[in-house]
Scaffold this motif. Structure first.
Motif, PDB file in Angstrom:
ATOM      1  N   SER A 440       0.831  -1.199   0.000  1.00  0.00           N
ATOM      2  CA  SER A 440       0.000   0.000   0.000  1.00  0.00           C
ATOM      3  C   SER A 440       0.872   1.259   0.000  1.00  0.00           C
ATOM      4  O   SER A 440       0.556   2.250  -0.677  1.00  0.00           O
ATOM      5  CB  SER A 440      -0.947   0.002   1.193  1.00  0.00           C
ATOM      6  N   TRP A 441       1.980   1.228   0.739  1.00  0.00           N
ATOM      7  CA  TRP A 441       2.897   2.379   0.731  1.00  0.00           C
ATOM      8  C   TRP A 441       3.503   2.571  -0.654  1.00  0.00           C
ATOM      9  O   TRP A 441       3.659   3.702  -1.130  1.00  0.00           O
ATOM     10  CB  TRP A 441       4.003   2.166   1.765  1.00  0.00           C
ATOM     11  N   TYR A 442       3.827   1.482  -1.311  1.00  0.00           N
ATOM     12  CA  TYR A 442       4.387   1.576  -2.665  1.00  0.00           C
ATOM     13  C   TYR A 442       3.375   2.208  -3.618  1.00  0.00           C
ATOM     14  O   TYR A 442       3.714   3.106  -4.405  1.00  0.00           O
ATOM     15  CB  TYR A 442       4.787   0.185  -3.156  1.00  0.00           C
ATOM     16  N   VAL A 443       2.117   1.764  -3.561  1.00  0.00           N
ATOM     17  CA  VAL A 443       1.084   2.330  -4.433  1.00  0.00           C
ATOM     18  C   VAL A 443       0.901   3.817  -4.143  1.00  0.00           C
ATOM     19  O   VAL A 443       0.809   4.649  -5.061  1.00  0.00           O
ATOM     20  CB  VAL A 443      -0.239   1.561  -4.260  1.00  0.00           C
ATOM     21  N   ASP A 444       0.831   4.179  -2.857  1.00  0.00           N
ATOM     22  CA  ASP A 444       0.687   5.594  -2.494  1.00  0.00           C
ATOM     23  C   ASP A 444       1.838   6.422  -3.045  1.00  0.00           C
ATOM     24  O   ASP A 444       1.641   7.546  -3.539  1.00  0.00           O
ATOM     25  CB  ASP A 444       0.617   5.745  -0.972  1.00  0.00           C
ATOM     26  N   ILE A 468       2.867  -4.837 -10.730  1.00  0.00           N
ATOM     27  CA  ILE A 468       2.932  -5.247  -9.327  1.00  0.00           C
ATOM     28  C   ILE A 468       1.528  -5.389  -8.742  1.00  0.00           C
ATOM     29  O   ILE A 468       1.237  -6.349  -8.023  1.00  0.00           O
ATOM     30  CB  ILE A 468       3.791  -4.250  -8.527  1.00  0.00           C
ATOM     31  N   VAL A 469       0.644  -4.441  -9.049  1.00  0.00           N
ATOM     32  CA  VAL A 469      -0.727  -4.543  -8.545  1.00  0.00           C
ATOM     33  C   VAL A 469      -1.412  -5.782  -9.108  1.00  0.00           C
ATOM     34  O   VAL A 469      -2.130  -6.499  -8.400  1.00  0.00           O
ATOM     35  CB  VAL A 469      -1.514  -3.264  -8.894  1.00  0.00           C
ATOM     36  N   THR A 470      -1.189  -6.064 -10.381  1.00  0.00           N
ATOM     37  CA  THR A 470      -1.796  -7.251 -10.980  1.00  0.00           C
ATOM     38  C   THR A 470      -1.295  -8.527 -10.328  1.00  0.00           C
ATOM     39  O   THR A 470      -2.042  -9.500 -10.165  1.00  0.00           O
ATOM     40  CB  THR A 470      -1.502  -7.280 -12.492  1.00  0.00           C
ATOM     41  N   ASN A 471      -0.048  -8.554  -9.931  1.00  0.00           N
ATOM     42  CA  ASN A 471       0.555  -9.768  -9.370  1.00  0.00           C
ATOM     43  C   ASN A 471       0.268  -9.948  -7.886  1.00  0.00           C
ATOM     44  O   ASN A 471       0.548 -11.012  -7.339  1.00  0.00           O
ATOM     45  CB  ASN A 471       2.072  -9.751  -9.582  1.00  0.00           C
ATOM     46  N   ARG A 472      -0.258  -8.925  -7.205  1.00  0.00           N
ATOM     47  CA  ARG A 472      -0.457  -9.006  -5.755  1.00  0.00           C
ATOM     48  C   ARG A 472      -1.938  -8.872  -5.422  1.00  0.00           C
ATOM     49  O   ARG A 472      -2.532  -7.802  -5.550  1.00  0.00           O
ATOM     50  CB  ARG A 472       0.324  -7.902  -5.040  1.00  0.00           C
ATOM     51  N   ASP A 473      -2.557  -9.958  -5.022  1.00  0.00           N
ATOM     52  CA  ASP A 473      -3.988  -9.931  -4.692  1.00  0.00           C
ATOM     53  C   ASP A 473      -4.285  -9.039  -3.494  1.00  0.00           C
ATOM     54  O   ASP A 473      -5.352  -8.425  -3.425  1.00  0.00           O
ATOM     55  CB  ASP A 473      -4.478 -11.357  -4.403  1.00  0.00           C
TER      56      ASP A 473
END
Length: 828
Positions: A440-444, A468-473
């Protein structure tokens, strides 16, 4: 150098220079110069022979006129004649004129070489130095060939004067830099090394410059210089300023020689001899200790000389990277310079600490200065110093301080200079991915990056966050919620729309339960940005809309209305028009099950190394490899998207599955350039422009629709009835088609180009183009073996009168890894 007597002053030259300076205009100057040139020409052509003084005076005038920017086309022979004079001043002017005006291709070079040989053989040190200076100044290959063998002999001769040895060493260095192949590496090399023990410091300084250049190409031949260099350095460092009085510069003994010796030692690894290594460590410690002493002079020359030795010492300590105590001391010393009032010292300290941060011994010591570096990033007025501060923050970052450093770099990015914003963006993206504690910190962080500096966020950055978002549920729902909130901003960057379109199209259902982010709200929010975006982003949003029809059936009517609008179906851009037509038809014709199958969620991306680091290396240039490769690896750190994918090895012959024609939809990562015969060497004959570099994976737009291609109704083998044998394979079996060949025809549903057939020997590709009732087709045959096909003759089974429209074919040997082309045309 001999003293110039009072009678050697040239009054005529002084008067001429004075006249030129007193000219009121350019025209007056040219008139005076033309008058003087006519006078000199008449003197040279006159019947009366000129004495040495007159020749020297007139040659000096010609040289002065040339330096004013005027062409000189005579007087060269008179200058050559001056070389035979026994007077120093006349010979000096002759050599000066030749060094400045004579071209290396001049017909006079042979005469000049003869005069130089005579002076070198004269054993007069003054004349020998003049000749050596001339060779070095001209530096042509002809002179190198004539004197490359003589100069080393003069350099190592026992009876050569110190000034001659100096000149010979520097002359040899000049010739070696101009033509390395001309300088022989013989028995004299060992004797050159022993010049480091010479009593004359000037000879030692010149010899160190020569050896440093020579040892870079032949390090083993000069390895014995290490002990001699350490010995000489030890004597200089431990001496008092009065011991080397003639070579002491503002209370610093022999600073230039010390710097040269330290640079010479950086050409080799640490000494293997324990005694030599101990003596060198003692020298380095002494330099660090002297840096702590109060200055002996307030002059800037004193501090410059002292700091030059200090920084070169630290460079050597970093180069060895084997003495933890010295590395920590060097780091502490550099830390004191971070707040120095001199900007150059702050810059050099930051630059050196960037290298120290990559050492496991000094990394922790560098981290103690993080507050000072952050302050420099905020307050420095010089942009180059701020850039070095950003580099140092990037180098010292690890899992313990990643959040602090990334937040400070994001804060600085808002006011950063435009020239370095893209580099800062890449570094933030790399650090956020490498040291992310939670996803979540990475996405932010990446969404903040796009919000703050969207214009400088390259495709590699937002591609990576989507992978990365696609690979991490566990982060998909949070990413959908966060990007939905970001899209609500009045001013939203286009890169944010791209990320939002992809993530909501894939995972918008995870936040659809909240009335504030219901499907109609999501669609309305995205479509409000549609008309403000570029064609590529609109195409991605259309793909999101068709995904919405699958995720949220209640939005089907609204989205079909958008697709049916004239602005889409009759769009001037063919890509948008085609997508609108195909998506509208797909949503209208396909059943719910088929739609769910075609538009199912994207599978995880293959685990590959991030391409952002490679882009940063290209941005920094070739000299930045050590700082960016980050040899100091954090054992607990790992890439979010998995490890590094192994690079395929280079092979010498095409593999059975090699894509000779470059038509596969998703080629594997390209290996380094291979020798002739590798499977990817054929020119991409299906490309209208230059061949594109293979990427690390499909782009999100391509992957988003990769599943929209319906299955082919028949096998490609049906199109290849009775193919003619390409060559006689002998007892070996040709082999069945490669399994994936049955799927190759699928690509022609939406494409005009592609691989039609493939097995272990042959690859057949098609390129076609159509205009109204006219069509043209090219068939390309690729030889995948390592041998040549003899008498290769393609045969096409054709219906009706198609035979009359075969434009051209070739029947010739088909070389390995080469294409053969056949053109057909059909009129309907």
């Amino acid at each position: 150098m001999p003293a110039v007597s009072k009678g050697d002053g040239m009054r005529g030259l002084a008067v001429f220079i004075s006249d030129i300076r007193n000219c009121k205009s350019k025209e007056a100057e040219i008139k005076r110069i033309n008058k003087e040139l006519a006078n000199i020409r008449s003197k040279f052509k006159g019947d009366k022979a000129l004495d040495g003084y007159s020749k020297k005076k007139y040659v000096c005038k010609l040289l002065f006129i040339f330096l004013l920017g005027h062409d000189i086309d005579f007087g060269h022979m008179e200058a050559v004649n001056l070389l035979s004079s026994n007077k120093y001043t006349e010979k000096q002017i002759g050599y000066l004129f030749i060094s400045v005006l004579v071209n290396s291709n001049s017909e006079l070079i042979r005469l000049i070489n003869n005069a130089i040989k005579n002076d070198l053989a004269s054993r007069n040190p003054t004349f020998m130095c003049l000749a050596l200076h001339c060779i070095a100044n001209v530096g042509s290959r002809e002179m190198g060939e004539a004197f490359a063998a003589d100069i080393p002999r003069i350099l190592v001769a026992g009876d050569s004067m110190d000034s001659v040895k100096q000149s010979a060493a520097l002359c040899l260095l000049r010739l070696y830099k101009a033509s390395p192949d001309l300088v022989p590496m013989g028995e004299w090399t060992a004797r050159v090394v022993h010049l480091l023990n010479d009593q004359h410091m000037g000879v030692v300084t010149a010899a160190v410059s020569l050896i440093t250049c020579l040892c870079k190409k032949n390090p083993d031949d000069f390895k014995t210089c290490i002990s001699l260099a350490v010995s000489r350095l030890s004597r200089i460092v431990s001496s008092a300023s009065t011991d080397l009085q003639d070579y002491t510069y503002y209370f610093v003994p022999a600073p230039w020689l010390s710097v040269k010796l330290l640079r010479l030692l950086q050409c080799y690894p640490p000494p293997e001899d324990a005694a030599v290594k101990g003596r060198l460590v003692e020298c380095l410690e002494t330099v660090l200790n002297k840096a702590q002493e109060p200055p002996k002079s307030k002059k800037v020359q004193h501090s410059n000389a002292k700091n030059a030795i200090l920084f070169e010492t630290i460079s050597l300590i970093i180069h060895y990277d084997s003495e933890p105590n010295l590395l920590v001391r060097a780091c502490n010393q550099l830390g004191q310079f971070l707040q120095h009032r001199e900007t150059n010292l702050r810059y050099l300290a930051l630059e050196s600490m960037c290298t120290l941060a990559s050492s496991e011994f000094s990394h922790e010591a560098v981290k103690t200065h993080i507050d000072t570096v952050i302050n420099a990033l905020k307050t420095e007025r010089d942009v180059s110093v701020r850039q070095r501060a950003a580099d140092l923050l990037y180098a010292m970052c690890d899992r313990s301080n990643a959040k602090q450093i990334v937040s400070e770099m994001l804060r600085y990015l808002e006011t950063a200079d435009y020239a370095i914003r893209e580099e800062i963006v890449l570094k933030v993206a790399i650090l956020a991915e490498k040291y992310a504690v939670d996803y979540s910190w990475y996405v932010d962080t990446i969404l903040n990056l796009i919000r703050i500096a969207g214009d400088y966020v390259s495709e590699e950055v937002w591609y990576r966050v989507l992978q990365i978002v696609t690979n991490r549920d566990d982060v998909q729902g949070y990413a959908a919620k966060t990007v939905f909130e970001a899209l609500q901003a009045p001013a939203c960057h286009e890169n944010m729309v791209k990320v939002g379109g992809y993530i909501l199209g894939e995972f918008g259902n995870l936040i659809a339960g909240d009335p504030r982010s219901s499907p109609p709200v999501q669609f309305s929010l995205l479509h409000s940005k549609f008309h403000l975006c570029s064609v590529a982003t609109r195409a991605l949003l259309l793909s999101t809309y068709i995904k919405f029809i699958n995720l949220f059936p209640e939005t089907k009517a609204t989205i079909q209305g958008v697709l049916r609008a004239g602005s889409q179906l009759r769009n001037a851009d063919v890509e948008l028009q085609q997508r609108a037509v195909e998506y509208l038809t797909l949503s209208s014709v396909a059943s719910t099950d088929v739609l769910a199958t075609v538009l199912e969620e994207m599978p995880p991306f293959p685990e590959r190394e991030s391409s952002i680091l490679a882009k940063l290396k290209r941005k920094k240039g070739p000299g930045a490899g050590s700082a960016l490769d980050d040899g100091r690896r954090d054992p607990s750190s790992h890439d979010i998207n998995g490890g590094v994918e192994p690079t395929p090895s280079t092979v010498s012959t095409p593999s059975p599955s090699a894509d000779l024609l470059g038509l596969r939809a998703a080629p594997p990562p390209a290996a380094p350039p291979a020798p002739l015969g590798a499977g990817n060497l054929l020119v991409d004959v299906f490309s209208d422009g230059p061949a594109a570099q293979p990427s690390l994976g499909p782009t999100p737009e391509e992957a988003f629709l990769s599943e929209l291609e319906p299955p082919a109704p028949e096998s490609p083998m049906a199109l290849l009835a009775d193919p003619a044998p390409a060559a006689d394979p002998g007892p070996e079996d040709i082999g069945p088609p490669i399994p994936e060949a049955d799927e190759l025809l699928n690509k022609f549903v939406c494409r005009n180009n592609g691989v039609l057939f493939e097995n272990q020997l042959l690859q057949i590709g098609v390129k076609s183009e159509f205009r109204q009732n006219l069509g043209r087709m090219y068939l390309f045959y690729g030889n995948k073996t390592s041998v040549q096909f003899q008498n290769f003759s393609p045969t096409v089974v054709h219906p009706g009168d198609l035979q009359t429209h075969i434009l051209s074919t070739w029947s010739s040997p088909l070389a390995p890894a080469r294409p053969l082309q056949m053109r057909l045309r059909e009129i309907k």
